[in-house]
Design a protein around this motif. Structure first.
Motif, PDB file in Angstrom:
ATOM      1  N   ILE A   2       0.858  -1.184   0.000  1.00  0.00           N
ATOM      2  CA  ILE A   2       0.000   0.000   0.000  1.00  0.00           C
ATOM      3  C   ILE A   2       0.892   1.232   0.000  1.00  0.00           C
ATOM      4  CG2 ILE A   2      -1.772   1.281   1.232  1.00  0.00           C
ATOM      5  CD1 ILE A   2      -2.698  -1.383   2.450  1.00  0.00           C
ATOM      6  N   THR A  12      -4.290   9.682  -1.606  1.00  0.00           N
ATOM      7  CA  THR A  12      -4.541   8.546  -2.476  1.00  0.00           C
ATOM      8  C   THR A  12      -3.793   7.336  -1.946  1.00  0.00           C
ATOM      9  OG1 THR A  12      -4.780   9.988  -4.402  1.00  0.00           O
ATOM     10  CG2 THR A  12      -4.381   7.657  -4.839  1.00  0.00           C
ATOM     11  N   LEU A  13      -4.534   6.247  -1.747  1.00  0.00           N
ATOM     12  CA  LEU A  13      -3.924   4.966  -1.401  1.00  0.00           C
ATOM     13  C   LEU A  13      -3.909   4.116  -2.659  1.00  0.00           C
ATOM     14  CD1 LEU A  13      -5.612   3.755   1.926  1.00  0.00           C
ATOM     15  CD2 LEU A  13      -3.414   4.842   1.635  1.00  0.00           C
ATOM     16  N   ILE A  15      -3.242   0.412  -3.780  1.00  0.00           N
ATOM     17  CA  ILE A  15      -3.135  -0.920  -3.183  1.00  0.00           C
ATOM     18  C   ILE A  15      -2.804  -1.930  -4.278  1.00  0.00           C
ATOM     19  CG2 ILE A  15      -4.300  -2.692  -1.826  1.00  0.00           C
ATOM     20  CD1 ILE A  15      -6.202  -0.448  -0.840  1.00  0.00           C
ATOM     21  N   ILE A  44      -9.064   5.637  -3.026  1.00  0.00           N
ATOM     22  CA  ILE A  44      -8.473   4.313  -2.861  1.00  0.00           C
ATOM     23  C   ILE A  44      -8.416   3.661  -4.232  1.00  0.00           C
ATOM     24  CG2 ILE A  44      -8.653   2.067  -1.741  1.00  0.00           C
ATOM     25  CD1 ILE A  44     -10.248   3.484   0.503  1.00  0.00           C
ATOM     26  N   LEU A  60     -10.973  -0.949   4.708  1.00  0.00           N
ATOM     27  CA  LEU A  60     -11.490   0.112   3.831  1.00  0.00           C
ATOM     28  C   LEU A  60     -12.668   0.826   4.486  1.00  0.00           C
ATOM     29  CD1 LEU A  60     -11.381  -1.582   0.304  1.00  0.00           C
ATOM     30  CD2 LEU A  60      -9.645  -0.155   1.423  1.00  0.00           C
ATOM     31  N   THR A  74     -14.842   9.350   0.467  1.00  0.00           N
ATOM     32  CA  THR A  74     -13.923   8.298   0.037  1.00  0.00           C
ATOM     33  C   THR A  74     -14.381   7.769  -1.319  1.00  0.00           C
ATOM     34  OG1 THR A  74     -13.500   7.681   2.327  1.00  0.00           O
ATOM     35  CG2 THR A  74     -12.889   6.082   0.641  1.00  0.00           C
ATOM     36  N   LEU A  76     -13.659   4.987  -4.383  1.00  0.00           N
ATOM     37  CA  LEU A  76     -13.014   3.754  -4.827  1.00  0.00           C
ATOM     38  C   LEU A  76     -12.857   3.825  -6.336  1.00  0.00           C
ATOM     39  CD1 LEU A  76     -14.874   0.877  -2.938  1.00  0.00           C
ATOM     40  CD2 LEU A  76     -12.619   1.830  -2.442  1.00  0.00           C
TER      41      LEU A  76
END
Length: 122
Positions: A2, A12-13, A15, A44, A60, A74, A76
């Motif tokens: 991550i 911003t993540l 993964i 994310i 999450l 958030t 996705l």
């Protein structure tokens, strides 16, 4: 893996790999770093996620909940339908905005139309 990136208003993540029970030891530290950044928007990026279980979903969900409590949102992006299904089963899909327009790097080749008749006269 991550990775965390920031801009003035966004965290911003990104993964990659599995987001599951085996990775849970890193979740508290990452969550603390993300919450500490206090950005209004958390994105994310799940383009590189190969598998997510309920432990990954709980991670999450905790991030989205913390963001919501601060008045943030958030998003996705690149989430696979199976990942969205896990979040839906957990009753938490409404915590997320889904970026339906995002195309992951590997999806671009599939999205381009193939012109099979390029040599044929019109």
């Amino acid at each position: 893996m991550i990775e965390i990136a920031t801009s003035a208003a966004t965290t911003t993540l990104v993964i990659a790999g599995d987001l599951d029970l085996a990775e849970r030891d890193q979740f508290p530290e990452i969550a603390a770093r993300v919450v500490g950044l206090r950005r209004q928007l958390l994105v994310i990026d799940m383009c590189g996620v190969t598998f997510m279980d309920s432990t990954g979903a709980a991670f999450l969900i905790s991030l989205a909940d913390a963001s919501r409590k601060r008045g943030g949102a958030t998003v996705l992006r690149g989430a696979d339908p199976r990942d969205l299904f896990v979040l839906e089963i957990c009753g938490a899909l409404e915590l997320f905005r889904i970026d339906a327009d995002h195309r992951c790097a590997g999806d671009e080749a599939q999205a381009e139309p193939v012109d099979q008749d390029a040599s044929s006269p019109a």
